[in-house]
Design an enzyme around this catalytic site. Structure first.
Site, short mmCIF file in Angstrom:
data_model
loop_
_atom_site.label_atom_id
_atom_site.label_comp_id
_atom_site.label_asym_id
_atom_site.label_seq_id
_atom_site.Cartn_x
_atom_site.Cartn_y
_atom_site.Cartn_z
N CYS A 1 41.20 31.54 28.65
CA CYS A 1 41.43 32.63 27.92
C CYS A 1 42.03 31.84 26.42
CB CYS A 1 43.20 33.71 28.69
SG CYS A 1 42.69 34.91 30.85
N ARG B 1 37.83 27.52 24.86
CA ARG B 1 38.44 27.63 26.19
C ARG B 1 38.22 28.44 27.42
NH1 ARG B 1 43.98 27.16 24.61
NH2 ARG B 1 44.63 28.43 26.19
N TRP C 1 39.74 34.32 30.69
CA TRP C 1 38.44 34.22 31.76
C TRP C 1 39.48 34.45 32.95
CZ3 TRP C 1 40.28 30.86 36.25
CH2 TRP C 1 39.06 29.97 35.95
N ASN D 1 47.79 35.85 28.10
CA ASN D 1 47.24 34.63 29.07
C ASN D 1 48.55 34.35 29.65
OD1 ASN D 1 45.59 34.75 27.22
ND2 ASN D 1 45.95 32.58 25.75
N GLY D 2 47.94 33.54 31.22
CA GLY D 2 49.09 33.53 32.02
C GLY D 2 48.64 34.13 33.24
N GLU E 1 33.96 9.43 37.20
CA GLU E 1 33.53 10.35 36.02
C GLU E 1 32.67 10.87 36.12
OE1 GLU E 1 34.34 12.16 32.19
OE2 GLU E 1 35.61 11.90 34.26
N LYS F 1 31.10 14.87 35.28
CA LYS F 1 29.91 15.19 33.95
C LYS F 1 28.80 15.98 34.31
CE LYS F 1 32.67 14.63 31.23
NZ LYS F 1 33.87 14.99 32.03
N GLU G 1 29.62 18.98 36.59
CA GLU G 1 30.17 20.67 36.14
C GLU G 1 29.54 20.86 34.53
OE1 GLU G 1 34.43 19.19 33.52
OE2 GLU G 1 33.12 17.75 33.18
N HIS H 1 29.94 4.18 55.97
CA HIS H 1 31.21 4.96 56.97
C HIS H 1 31.37 6.75 57.16
CE1 HIS H 1 33.30 1.37 58.07
NE2 HIS H 1 33.10 0.65 56.41
N LYS I 1 38.07 24.59 29.05
CA LYS I 1 38.39 23.69 28.44
C LYS I 1 40.22 23.58 29.09
CE LYS I 1 38.29 20.16 25.23
NZ LYS I 1 37.45 18.64 26.35
#
Length: 601
Positions: A2, A27, A72, A98-99, A478, A482, A485, A501, A596
């Site tokens: 947002c 964002r 968002w 926002n929130g 990581e 990448k 996502e 295993h 973001k």
């Protein structure tokens, strides 16, 4: 996650707000809206990209005051009725948020059971609540303040009254919000990047504060109604820093910037005498601690894992890595003298902040390592070290990850030297970071080769695995993040020795398995694991350091210090993710469902 922008006192309010929203696209959002007041009032909303909103804005939609928002979705689907700004039932009040309002349902049942709502968001409850108190006789500001006293959760609010085109009411709690100061105008924004073309002078807001914003004043009040005087800070950014230039995507630009970031970290943390410029008080506090707890999320958490070995080697301090979202509600038994390090690109990560609030209450010292000076985590921690990586716009973090590792290395070197540990005293870190920068450039120049390999290995696959041991395992985590996502390939990073295993059951004919080998001790073991999956049909690709390479290895890494191989090994995996996404026709910078800055828990 947002974004809010607003302006009061400028004739081209629509253009300013629209440009600000575009700069907040990174964002993450799924709808957008704008309210502008002038000779007439206009409220316009749309779902999808900002361009959809822009197409609805005719030249007549302009004024001297307005607010805008990118949403968002949290409560309610991405629809036009759920998009912000939201209005009161009579249309008199306009609000963006926002929130997350945690007690929105209780507020609706207690105060607003007779109201008609047009969407499913918690925000609509807030603007209706203000309208209720105004209907009961309070002025807009007093009604807003009363509503704030009842609202629980996180919020950044901007509220306007359609009968007043000269005032924006602003409030903040746990969600980032800044006031920008101009000449006979003022702005507000979730991120200074949004308004850098208007001003470089920004005022930070603290939790619980409310602001009455006009063209000539920004009156900040605390919950008790006391006026707060606070100096502005100058944003050390240039508007050109957030432009792509000749790059097709921000992510590619940011991958390419990593060598420069390494050199900038050396420049910022090295004194004229070649010593490390770290606050002595921070080193003294760390030196008296008995354990370091690194608390972070996502990519920042992986940076913590990549830092663990060299930090322990250089400082002789044990290090634990914890996910913020888990640690806050399942805090382990702490050591007697813990020291907390919070890793966050934005410095606004809600999951990390809720942990910091708790460790502050317990009286434990803390350090935030972040890219954003003046961010919430920076302000509320005991100490701050900056990444100096420049704005990172792409949702998938690249240069912030390597910058976090490099700054952690600077801290480890400084602390180890302070403690007189031979490994640290003899470690020429700044020289090694210079070599890393050059090696990164070598890998970045291999784009054509990496693009071809990506097409050969990942063009048609549904899933893929990265494997490694030790730090190579942490890089694998990581690398897999990448890939999944942004390309939506179901990728996982595994400790190579754990394959047999259970995980090896997932290997099918043609499954891509990418092995990372930079450690002389474990390299042969990882090669053995690669043979195990290859014999079961896997399509294997090897990323290896030159000194450990075999003739058939597809990607060779220049030799760098063994404690810092994570900084280099990740670069080809970033480019592999980038090319895999391009080859599948997806937006590299704006992956679906992601934001973001994650500013809600």
């Amino acid at each position: 996650m947002c974004g809010i922008v607003g302006v009061v006192g400028k004739n081209d309010a629509t253009k300013i707000i629209l440009n600000g929203l575009k700069r907040l696209e990174y964002r993450g959002y799924d709808s957008a809206g704008i309210y502008v007041a002038g000779s007439s009032n206009h409220l316009v909303k749309s779902i999808g990209p900002i361009k959809n909103l822009e197409e609805k804005l005719t030249p007549s939609i302009n004024g001297t005051m307005g607010i805008g928002h990118t949403r968002w979705a949290t409560h309610g689907k991405p629809t036009e009725s759920n998009a912000h700004p939201h209005t009161s039932e009579n249309g008199e009040l306009i609000l963006v948020h926002n929130g997350v309002i945690e007690n929105y349902d209780a507020l609706r049942q207690s105060y607003l059971s007779e109201d008609i709502f047009y969407g499913q968001t918690d925000t609509e409850i807030a603007v209706h609540l203000v309208a209720l108190f105004k209907k009961q006789g309070l002025q807009t500001k007093a009604a807003f303040k009363k509503a704030l006293s009842l609202i629980e959760g996180s919020y950044a609010f901007a509220l306007v009254d359609t009968n007043d085109s000269e005032t924006i009411y602003v409030a903040k709690n746990k969600s980032p919000l800044l006031i920008g100061l101009g000449e006979n105008f003022n702005v507000l924004c979730s991120d200074a990047l949004a308004m850098l073309d208007q001003t470089s002078h920004f005022v930070e807001l603290m939790d619980g504060e409310m602001v009455t914003l006009t063209a000539t004043d920004a009156i900040i009040e605390n919950p008790a109604g006391e006026v707060i005087k606070r100096d502005y800070y100058v944003a050390e950014l240039d508007a050109s820093d957030i432009e792509k230039g000749t790059y097709p995507y921000y992510m590619l630009k940011e991958i390419d910037e990593q060598p420069v970031v390494m050199r900038k970290i050396v420049q910022k943390y090295q004194t004229i005498d070649g010593e490390i410029a770290i606050d002595q008080d921070l080193l003294t506090t760390l030196k008296s601690s008995d354990r370091v707890y690194i608390v972070a999320c996502g990519t920042s958490s992986h940076a913590g894992w990549a830092s663990k070995k060299f930090f322990e080697t250089l400082t002789h301090l044990p290090v634990e890595i914890h996910l913020s979202s888990e640690f806050g509600y399942n805090m382990p038994l702490l050591s007697k003298k813990p020291f907390f390090i919070y890793l966050s690109q934005s410095g606004e990560t809600a999951d990390s902040r809720q942990v910091l609030v708790k460790t502050n209450e317990l009286g434990h010292p803390s350090l935030t390592i972040t890219n954003v000076a003046g961010s919430t985590l920076s302000r509320e921690a005991t100490y701050t070290l900056l990444l100096h990586a420049g704005p990172e716009i792409a949702v998938a973090s690249t240069k912030a990850y390597t910058a976090q590792i490099a700054v952690m290395a600077v801290l480890a070197k400084a602390l180890g030297t302070e403690k007189g540990i031979a490994n640290a005293v003899e470690f020429d870190l700044f020289h090694e970071l210079g070599l890393i920068a050059t090696a990164m450039e070598t890998m970045i120049n291999e784009k054509e080769h990496l693009e071809e390999l990506t097409a050969n290995y990942l063009s048609a696959t549904r899933n893929a695995f990265y494997i490694g041991r030790g730090n190579d395992y942490y890089v694998s985590m990581e690398a897999a993040l990448k890939l999944k996502e942004i390309s939506y390939i179901q990728a996982e990073g595994f400790a190579a020795g754990e394959l047999k295993h259970g995980t090896i059951a997932l290997i099918e004919e043609g499954t891509p398995v990418i092995g990372i080998i930079t450690d002389a001790v474990t390299g042969q073991h990882t090669r053995g694991n690669l043979q195990e999956v290859k014999s079961r049909g896997a399509n294997t690709l090897v990323i290896s350091s030159e000194g450990l390479a075999k003739p058939d290895d597809q990607i060779l890494l220049p030799t760098v210090h063994p404690l810092l191989t994570s900084l280099l090994a990740v670069v080809p995996t970033q480019l592999i993710a980038y090319f895999a996404t391009l080859q599948r026709g997806y937006d590299v910078d704006k992956p679906r469902n992601l934001a973001k800055s994650v500013t809600v828990e």
